[in-house]
Motif scaffolding. Sequence first.
Motif, mmCIF file in Angstrom:
data_model
loop_
_atom_site.group_PDB
_atom_site.id
_atom_site.type_symbol
_atom_site.label_atom_id
_atom_site.label_comp_id
_atom_site.label_asym_id
_atom_site.label_seq_id
_atom_site.Cartn_x
_atom_site.Cartn_y
_atom_site.Cartn_z
ATOM 1 N N GLY A 69 0.969 -1.338 0.015
ATOM 2 C CA GLY A 69 -0.110 0.102 -0.070
ATOM 3 C C GLY A 69 0.720 1.288 0.063
ATOM 4 N N ILE A 70 2.312 1.191 0.587
ATOM 5 C CA ILE A 70 3.133 2.377 0.648
ATOM 6 C C ILE A 70 3.756 2.209 -0.863
ATOM 7 N N VAL A 71 3.546 3.649 -1.254
ATOM 8 C CA VAL A 71 4.342 3.640 -2.676
ATOM 9 C C VAL A 71 5.932 4.272 -2.539
ATOM 10 N N SER A 72 5.959 5.225 -1.654
ATOM 11 C CA SER A 72 7.367 5.621 -1.341
ATOM 12 C C SER A 72 7.541 6.127 0.108
ATOM 13 N N LEU A 73 8.607 6.445 0.715
ATOM 14 C CA LEU A 73 8.716 7.234 1.726
ATOM 15 C C LEU A 73 10.090 8.197 1.625
ATOM 16 N N SER A 74 9.949 9.158 2.412
ATOM 17 C CA SER A 74 10.970 10.348 2.302
ATOM 18 C C SER A 74 11.124 10.903 3.884
ATOM 19 N N PRO A 75 12.535 10.702 4.566
ATOM 20 C CA PRO A 75 12.694 11.259 5.517
ATOM 21 C C PRO A 75 12.671 12.949 5.362
ATOM 22 N N VAL A 76 11.957 13.476 6.357
ATOM 23 C CA VAL A 76 11.641 14.946 6.344
ATOM 24 C C VAL A 76 12.288 15.609 7.357
ATOM 25 N N VAL A 77 12.572 16.901 7.410
ATOM 26 C CA VAL A 77 12.928 17.964 8.155
ATOM 27 C C VAL A 77 11.478 18.800 8.477
ATOM 28 N N THR A 78 10.842 18.868 9.569
ATOM 29 C CA THR A 78 9.815 19.523 9.639
ATOM 30 C C THR A 78 10.163 20.959 10.349
ATOM 31 N N ALA A 79 9.294 22.078 9.595
ATOM 32 C CA ALA A 79 9.735 23.366 10.027
ATOM 33 C C ALA A 79 8.363 23.991 10.264
ATOM 34 N N PRO A 80 8.330 25.162 11.043
ATOM 35 C CA PRO A 80 7.299 26.000 10.964
ATOM 36 C C PRO A 80 7.178 26.593 9.687
ATOM 37 N N LEU A 81 6.043 27.326 9.748
ATOM 38 C CA LEU A 81 5.476 28.007 8.216
ATOM 39 C C LEU A 81 6.263 29.551 8.270
ATOM 40 N N GLU A 82 7.566 29.656 8.620
ATOM 41 C CA GLU A 82 8.284 30.817 8.658
ATOM 42 C C GLU A 82 9.542 30.575 7.538
ATOM 43 N N LEU A 83 9.606 31.640 6.627
ATOM 44 C CA LEU A 83 10.965 31.408 5.713
ATOM 45 C C LEU A 83 12.255 31.331 6.024
ATOM 46 N N ALA A 84 12.362 31.797 7.249
ATOM 47 C CA ALA A 84 13.853 31.685 7.717
ATOM 48 C C ALA A 84 13.816 30.133 8.286
ATOM 49 N N ALA A 85 12.908 29.611 8.984
ATOM 50 C CA ALA A 85 13.045 27.936 9.516
ATOM 51 C C ALA A 85 12.949 27.286 8.159
ATOM 52 N N ILE A 86 12.193 27.457 7.102
ATOM 53 C CA ILE A 86 12.320 26.599 5.960
ATOM 54 C C ILE A 86 13.703 26.829 5.561
ATOM 55 N N GLN A 87 14.256 27.809 5.519
ATOM 56 C CA GLN A 87 15.586 28.121 4.834
ATOM 57 C C GLN A 87 16.588 27.000 5.540
ATOM 58 N N GLU A 88 16.489 27.277 6.871
ATOM 59 C CA GLU A 88 17.536 26.322 7.740
ATOM 60 C C GLU A 88 17.386 24.843 7.575
ATOM 61 N N ALA A 89 16.002 24.541 7.415
ATOM 62 C CA ALA A 89 15.762 23.064 7.231
ATOM 63 C C ALA A 89 16.483 22.636 6.007
ATOM 64 N N ALA A 90 16.199 23.380 4.972
ATOM 65 C CA ALA A 90 16.573 23.179 3.540
ATOM 66 C C ALA A 90 18.116 23.032 3.461
ATOM 67 N N LEU A 91 18.798 23.877 4.304
ATOM 68 C CA LEU A 91 20.142 23.908 4.408
ATOM 69 C C LEU A 91 20.539 22.391 4.997
ATOM 70 N N ALA A 92 20.217 21.992 6.096
ATOM 71 C CA ALA A 92 20.464 20.755 6.632
ATOM 72 C C ALA A 92 20.341 19.696 5.475
ATOM 73 N N VAL A 93 19.209 19.652 4.840
ATOM 74 C CA VAL A 93 18.814 18.406 4.091
ATOM 75 C C VAL A 93 19.911 18.586 2.688
ATOM 76 N N LEU A 94 20.282 19.672 2.385
ATOM 77 C CA LEU A 94 21.113 19.791 1.408
ATOM 78 C C LEU A 94 22.624 19.097 1.651
ATOM 79 N N ALA A 95 22.836 19.632 3.141
ATOM 80 C CA ALA A 95 24.378 19.002 3.603
ATOM 81 C C ALA A 95 24.122 17.559 3.628
ATOM 82 N N ASP A 96 22.997 16.941 3.716
ATOM 83 C CA ASP A 96 22.848 15.541 4.212
ATOM 84 C C ASP A 96 22.640 14.632 2.836
ATOM 85 N N SER A 97 22.664 15.405 1.595
ATOM 86 C CA SER A 97 22.521 14.925 0.357
ATOM 87 C C SER A 97 23.925 14.860 -0.467
#
Length: 391
Positions: A69-97
Motif C-alpha cells: 500500500g506504501i508507494v514511497s517514503l521520504s525522511p523529512v525535516v519539519t519546520a514552522p511556516l516561516e521562511l527563515a526556518a524553512i531555509q535552515e531546514a533546506a540547508l540541513a537537508v542539502l548538507a545531508d545529500s
Amino acid sequence: MYTSLLVRYGEISLKGNNRPYFEDRLLANMRQALAGLPPHKMRKTFGRIFVDLHDDLEIVSGRLQRVFGIVSLSPVVTAPLELAAIQEAALAVLADSPGATFKVQTQRPNKRFPLTSPQVNQELGAYLLNHSPGQRVDVHHPDRFIHVELRDEGAYVYSRTIPGPGGLPVGVTGRGLLLISGGIDSPVAGYMGMKRGLELTGLHFYSFPFTSERSKEKVIDLCRVLAGYGGPLRLVIAPFTNIQKAIRQHCPEEFYVTIMRRMMFRIAQTVADQEGALALLTGESLGQVASQTLQSMAVINKVVDLPVLRPLVAWDKSEIIEVARRIGTYDISIRPYEDCCTLFVPKHPATKPPLARVEAAEKNLAVAELIEECLGNLEILTVEPEAESRM
C-alpha cells in the motif's frame, strides 16, 4: 536531524467513499510493522501519512518499505511556516545529500502561505547558494532535488525518496488459501496475492518419510519471509503420504499428477472453509509443467467451487526467479530438500487428461476416506516474521 517519515500511498487515493477504510487498514499494518519499537506517533493528511521518528530512521524505513500500500517514503525535516526556518531546514537537508548541484522544487497545498511556489524556489535557491560553498543550481539535470511541501500544519523538507512495494494493504480484499510447496513459484504467488490486499493462510502437503523434516522446515522458512510482508501467517500442514501411495497403487501412471492435484484441491477447499478463505492461490504458470496446461487446469478445477487465483499464470520462469530473489525467498527455495510435488512424477504425464478417464480412474480410490483421514491429522502453526523483517 530528520523528524519524521513522509509516507505516500497511490491506489488507495482512488477509492472514493471507501478510502477511509483502506487508509485505516494501512495505518494498522504500519503499526504492526513497527511492533516492538518505541511508540511512533502517526498522523494522516490528505494523501500523506507522517510517522514521527526517534533517531531510528533506518530501522523504521526498512520495516515500512515492506508494507503493501506504501508507494514511497521520504525522511523529512519539519519546520514552522516561516521562511527563515524553512531555509535552515533546506540547508540541513542539502548538507545531508550527496552531489554538487541541486534544484529546489516546492509544492504549496497551503495557499495561505504568503509566497508562491516559484517565489519559495527562488528564495531558497539563493539562500542555499550563499550558504553552501561549491554548490551550484542546475534546473535541468540536478544531482538532487530539495523538495518543500507547504501544508497547513507546517513545512516539510526532504531530498531522498525510498520506494515501497505499492499495491493494497494486506487484509482489504479478504483471505486466500495459498497452496505452498518448497519450490520457487508458490511463495512468489503468495507475495503477489498479498500485494493485492489478500491476507494469507498457507497449506502445505507433507509426505513424510518420502520427504524429510528439512523439507517442512524449508516451507516454514518461506512462510517466515512472507510473514515479513504480511504479518504472522497461519500454516496448515496436511499429511499426504497415504494419498500418494493410494494414487500410485490404484491409478494409471499418466494421471498421477492430475489426480494428486485434484486431491489437493479437495482438501484445500475444506481447509479454506475452515480458515474463512474465499479463494485458492497457486503458483502455477501456464505451460510450465504437465499439470499446468489449460486442459489439466480445467480438469483439476472441476473438484472445487472456490475461485482459483494464479497470479503467475502469464510469467516465465526468469520473471518468477527475479521476484523470488528480490523478496528473499529464492535462496530458501533452492535448498536441496524435495517436497511431495516433485515425488511420484511419471515419465510421461498426461498433458491433456480427459475428464471422463480421470474420473473413472478415481473410482479406484477411497476418495472420501482418504480426505477425511488427511483432514483429521492436520498440523497448524503460526509463523512469525524474523525480528529484523517484522511486518
